[in-house]
Design an enzyme around this catalytic site. Sequence first.
Site, mmCIF file in Angstrom:
data_model
loop_
_atom_site.group_PDB
_atom_site.id
_atom_site.type_symbol
_atom_site.label_atom_id
_atom_site.label_comp_id
_atom_site.label_asym_id
_atom_site.label_seq_id
_atom_site.Cartn_x
_atom_site.Cartn_y
_atom_site.Cartn_z
ATOM 1 N N LYS A 206 -9.078 39.824 -23.119
ATOM 2 C CA LYS A 206 -8.381 38.681 -24.337
ATOM 3 C C LYS A 206 -8.750 37.290 -24.188
ATOM 4 C CE LYS A 206 -5.599 41.982 -26.606
ATOM 5 N NZ LYS A 206 -4.232 42.510 -27.242
ATOM 6 N N ARG A 241 -3.814 49.331 -21.712
ATOM 7 C CA ARG A 241 -4.812 49.617 -22.632
ATOM 8 C C ARG A 241 -6.109 48.692 -22.333
ATOM 9 N NH1 ARG A 241 -7.047 47.532 -27.431
ATOM 10 N NH2 ARG A 241 -7.370 49.104 -28.825
#
Length: 259
Positions: A206, A241
């Site tokens: 991210k 995840r």
Amino acid sequence: MGVINITPDSFSDGGRFLARDKASAEAVYQTQNGADVLDLGAQSTRPGADEVGPDEECRRLLPALTLIRERCPNTLISVDTFLAPVAAAALDAGANWINDVSGGRRDPDLLRVVADAGCPVVLMHSRGNSKTMDQLTDYGDVVAEVRAGLIERSDAAVRAGVDQQQIIWDPGLGFAKTHEQNLQLLRGLEQITGGSVPVLIGPSRKRFIGEVLNEPRPKARLWGTAAVACRCAQAGAAIVRVHDVRPIAQTLRMAAELW
């Protein structure tokens, strides 16, 4: 949880697994290398992404899901969607979970679909949608407000008939949070993981990791993701995840021995 994006426009691997054969091959690879759950998504939720609607989402998703279910008959499959028609079709095609980045905000019928199926649901904290979330980052205490938001979404799910024991929380790293707010959430993670609800964390590749590392290439953020995975293990997160299943599965196994 291994990520398989069946989209042309996801932020780090858009188009790579759009073909059903490539998606199923990746599913087999991930299950052989440490994934306990596969998370399939056919609608990009990156900042600025266009919404394609339920028909196109199903057109992308269902052929791959069907083949993955055949090739990985004993693997848990989660489907990342915020639309009730997609959730219903996915569960009919063999999915086990629904992972809703809106926590049931975008389509309240999704909670009823989950309730009727009696399946697990991931309720993620977010605000707005892909077009607006980067402008909705005004928090007083981000950890406390995210926790309160997750409790509110859980209450809504239970009112819709979802079994409380089937709810999983996701604090939504990168969704309506600034770089510093993502770090604050991770520093205060025990405030969210400390209760009875299992918590999923999705840090993989991210933007906030890229900002810390000065690394603009999402695929080059593996080691930053691994550091966050260690923090998740320390704080007692139930699920992490990730895109890079093999190295992060090894990281989590080692971290679990340390914490």
